[in-house]
Design an enzyme around this catalytic site. Structure first.
Site, PDB file in Angstrom:
ATOM      1  N   ARG A  11       5.888  13.466  18.710  1.00 16.64           N
ATOM      2  CA  ARG A  11       7.241  12.905  18.641  1.00 16.64           C
ATOM      3  C   ARG A  11       7.276  11.546  17.936  1.00 16.64           C
ATOM      4  O   ARG A  11       8.319  11.107  17.463  1.00 16.64           O
ATOM      5  CB  ARG A  11       7.751  12.745  20.087  1.00 16.64           C
ATOM      6  CG  ARG A  11       9.194  12.336  20.233  1.00 16.64           C
ATOM      7  CD  ARG A  11       9.472  11.946  21.690  1.00 16.64           C
ATOM      8  NE  ARG A  11       9.326  13.086  22.577  1.00 16.64           N
ATOM      9  CZ  ARG A  11      10.327  13.911  22.893  1.00 16.64           C
ATOM     10  NH1 ARG A  11      11.523  13.728  22.407  1.00 16.64           N
ATOM     11  NH2 ARG A  11      10.115  14.921  23.699  1.00 16.64           N
ATOM     12  N   THR A  17       9.836  14.123  27.126  1.00 16.17           N
ATOM     13  CA  THR A  17      11.266  14.393  27.280  1.00 16.17           C
ATOM     14  C   THR A  17      11.901  13.384  28.224  1.00 16.17           C
ATOM     15  O   THR A  17      12.951  12.812  27.930  1.00 16.17           O
ATOM     16  CB  THR A  17      11.462  15.825  27.835  1.00 16.17           C
ATOM     17  OG1 THR A  17      10.919  16.751  26.903  1.00 16.17           O
ATOM     18  CG2 THR A  17      12.922  16.136  28.057  1.00 16.17           C
ATOM     19  N   GLY A  91      -0.664  18.678  17.806  1.00 11.13           N
ATOM     20  CA  GLY A  91      -1.964  19.251  18.158  1.00 11.13           C
ATOM     21  C   GLY A  91      -1.901  20.763  18.236  1.00 11.13           C
ATOM     22  O   GLY A  91      -0.862  21.341  18.572  1.00 11.13           O
ATOM     23  N   GLY A 249      19.394  25.552  31.683  1.00 10.67           N
ATOM     24  CA  GLY A 249      17.998  25.534  32.093  1.00 10.67           C
ATOM     25  C   GLY A 249      17.084  25.174  30.935  1.00 10.67           C
ATOM     26  O   GLY A 249      17.552  25.015  29.807  1.00 10.67           O
ATOM     27  N   HIS A 421      19.409  -2.888  60.122  1.00 11.50           N
ATOM     28  CA  HIS A 421      20.861  -2.817  60.201  1.00 11.50           C
ATOM     29  C   HIS A 421      21.447  -4.030  59.501  1.00 11.50           C
ATOM     30  O   HIS A 421      20.946  -5.132  59.710  1.00 11.50           O
ATOM     31  CB  HIS A 421      21.310  -2.788  61.667  1.00 11.50           C
ATOM     32  CG  HIS A 421      22.797  -2.862  61.813  1.00 11.50           C
ATOM     33  ND1 HIS A 421      23.603  -1.766  61.609  1.00 11.50           N
ATOM     34  CD2 HIS A 421      23.625  -3.909  62.094  1.00 11.50           C
ATOM     35  CE1 HIS A 421      24.877  -2.125  61.782  1.00 11.50           C
ATOM     36  NE2 HIS A 421      24.901  -3.429  62.078  1.00 11.50           N
TER      37      HIS A 421
END
Ligand code: NAI
Length: 442
Positions: A11, A17, A91, A249, A421
Site C-alpha cells: 500500500r 485497512t 509480496g 461484508g 461514583h
C-alpha cells in the site's frame, strides 16, 4: 523474540485497512460528526451552550487525514525501533521458504525465510448487479472521502460499516435509508440489543428497509438508482439517492499471493484455514481477516502475537470466546461472549441481569440515558457467559468484563467490586447485581 523479521507491504503505508481506510479514519469522522451533531441539532443549546454551527467538510476530512498520516508514521517508527525491515512492494509466495517482492518500479527480488506469515486482510464483498465506482456507488473506502454531504444516502447492509458510516453522514445532514437483506439489523448480535438499537437509530432519523434484496444499481453523474425487491416476494421498487454505500461484508484478500506454489487452497469464501495459525503448508502461517473468525483488528492483533510466540517456540493462545465487538455509534454498542440466542440454542441454563442507563446518575446528568447493560451468567455457577450493552462509551467499558471473563469471573465478582461514583461504569456493576436480583439503583 529474537527473530529476524521483514514486513512486506504494497500500500505504501503501514497499518493496513484498519489504520488507512477502516477503523481509524471512520472513528475520526465519527468523533467530529458527533460534535457537529451536538452543536447543530440543539444538544449543546439544551445545556446552555448556544453556538452557530457551520460545517467545514474539507477541514473535517483534513484532520482525519492528518491523524491517519501521523499514526502510519508512528507504526513505521515502531518497526524501526524494533528492527523490523519494512519492504515496500507486493509480496508473492514462490514456493516453500521463498517470497518474491515486486516494488513500485517493477523490480523483483526474492527473500528466503524459514517462516512466512500471511496477514493480507480483506476487501469489500462485491454485490452482484452493482458496480462500485466510488463516485456515486461507494464502498467503505469511498464513503470516508465523499466530496459533499449527500442529501440522501442509501446504505446497503445493516452491519457495522453501514451503521457507523451511515451515522457519520446522517449527523452531517444526509437522509439515510438502510436496505438490509435479513429482517433484522446486525445479524449475530444479541436480538434484544439489535432491536433496541434499531429503535434508537430510527429516533435519530435513520430509515430501514429490512427483508429487502438489492438486484441492481445504476449511477449517473448526479445520482444513483437502486432496484430493490422484497425477499419474501412482491413487486420491485426503485430507490434514488445522491450516493449509495455498499457494505454487505468483507471477504479475505489473497489475490496474486502465490498460494498454489505451496499447495494452499482457500475455501469457497476465500478463507485460508488454520490450525493454531498454521496453514496446510509447512512454514506458512496465517492470521487476521484472511483466516477464520471475526474480521476485527484486535482479533488479528492477538493472533499475530500468538502466532509469533508459536514460531519462536513459546506458548501462544487466543481465547476466541472473549473477543469483544464494538459499534462506535452514539450510543455505542459493545458485546462480548455469548448471546442469549446462542445460550438457548446450546441448551445452557442462564440468568440475566439488566440495568438501564436512564437509571445511571452520570448518564442521566449528561443526557445520555439511552441503552442498557445486559449480563448473562450461568444459572448454576454464576460464571459470566456474555455481556451486551448499548450506551455511552460502552466500547471503552467492555474491557472490564473481558478481564472478568478471562479470569473465569462470576457476576457476583463484578457485583461486589467497588466502582467509582458517579460514573457510567456503575451501570455495569448494577447489571451484574441484577443477576442475583439485588440491583440497587433501579
Ligand atoms: P457486516 O457483516 O457487519 O454486515 C453486512 C450486512 O449486510 C449484514 O447485515 C448482511 O445481512 C447484509 N447483507 C449481506 N448481503 C446483502 C445484500 N445482498 N443486500 C442487503 N444486505 C445484505 O459487514 P460490514 O458492515 O460490511 O463490515 C465488514 C467487516 O468489517 C465486518 O466483519 C465488521 O466486523 C468489520 N468492521 C468492524 C468495525 C468495528 O469493529 N467497529 C467497523 C467496521 C467494520
Amino acid at each position: 523474540m529474537g527473530l529476524k523479521v521483514a514486513i512486506i507491504e504494497g500500500r505504501g503505508k503501514l497499518g493496513g485497512t484498519c489504520l488507512n481506510v477502516g477503523c481509524m479514519p471512520s472513528k475520526a469522522l465519527l468523533h467530529a460528526s458527533e460534535l457537529y451533531d451536538a452543536a447543530a441539532n440543539g444538544e449543546l443549546a439544551a445545556m446552555g451552550v448556544e453556538v452557530t454551527t457551520k460545517l467545514n467538510l474539507p477541514q473535517m476530512m483534513k484532520q482525519k487525514a492528518d491523524s491517519v498520516e501521523a499514526l502510519t508514521k508512528g507504526v513505521e517508527f515502531l518497526m524501526k525501533k524494533n528492527k523490523v525491515e519494512y519492504i515496500k512492494g507486493w509480496g508473492r509466495i514462490a514456493g516453500p521458504g521463498k517470497v518474491v517482492v515486486k516494488t513500485e518500479d517493477g523490480a523483483e527480488s526474492t527473500l528466503e525465510t524459514k517462516n512466512i506469515v500471511i496477514a493480507t486482510g480483506s476487501e469489500p464483498t462485491p454485490l452482484p448487479g452493482v458496480t462500485v465506482d466510488n463516485q456515486r456507488v461507494v464502498d467503505s473506502t469511498g464513503a470516508l472521502v465523499l466530496p459533499e454531504v449527500p442529501k440522501s444516502l442509501i446504505v446497503v447492509g445493516a452491519g457495522v460499516i453501514g451503521l457507523e458510516l451511515g451515522s457519520v453522514w446522517r449527523r452531517l445532514g444526509a437522509e439515510v435509508t438502510v436496505v438490509e437483506y435479513l429482517d433484522r439489523i446486525l445479524p449475530g448480535t444479541d436480538d434484544e440489543v439489535a432491536k433496541a438499537f434499531q429503535r434508537i437509530l430510527v429516533k435519530q432519523g435513520f430509515k430501514f428497509k429490512l427483508g429487502a434484496k438489492v438486484t441492481g444499481a445504476m449511477a449517473t453523474a448526479k445520482q444513483a438508482q437502486l432496484t430493490v425487491e422484497p425477499v419474501a416476494g412482491g413487486p420491485a421498487e426503485t430507490l434514488q439517492a445522491d450516493y449509495v454505500l455498499v457494505a454487505i461484508g468483507r471477504r479475505p484478500f489473497t489475490e496474486g499471493l502465490g498460494l498454489e506454489t505451496v499447495g494452499i487452497t482457500p475455501d469457497k469464501r476465500g478463507v485460508i484455514a488454520n490450525d493454531h495459525f498454521k496453514t496446510s503448508a509447512p512454514g506458512v502461517w496465517v492470521v487476521g481477516d484472511v483466516t477464520s473468525g471475526p474480521m476485527l483488528a484486535h482479533k488479528a492483533e492477538d493472533e499475530g502475537v500468538a502466532c509469533i510466540e508459536l514460531i519462536a517456540g513459546k506458548a501462544g493462545h487466543v481465547n476466541y470466546g472473549i473477543i469483544p465487538g464494538v459499534i462506535y455509534t452514539k450510543p455505542e454498542v459493545a458485546t462480548v461472549g455469548q448471546t442469549e440466542e446462542q445460550l438457548k440454542a446450546a441448551g445452557v441454563a442462564y440468568k440475566i441481569g439488566k440495568f438501564p442507563f436512564a437509571a445511571n446518575s452520570r448518564a442521566k446528568i449528561n443526557h445520555e440515558g439511552d441503552g442498557f447493560v445486559k449480563v448473562l451468567a450461568d444459572a448454576k455457577t454464576d460464571q459470566i457467559l456474555g455481556v451486551h450493552m448499548i450506551g455511552p462509551n460502552v466500547g471503552d467499558m467492555i474491557g472490564e468484563y473481558c478481564v472478568a471473563m478471562e479470569f473465569g469471573g462470576a457476576s457476583e465478582d463484578v457485583a461486589r467490586t467497588c466502582h467509582p461514583h458517579p460514573t457510567r461504569s456503575e451501570a455495569l456493576r448494577q447489571a451484574a447485581m441484577g443477576v442475583e436480583g439485588w440491583t440497587m439503583q433501579a
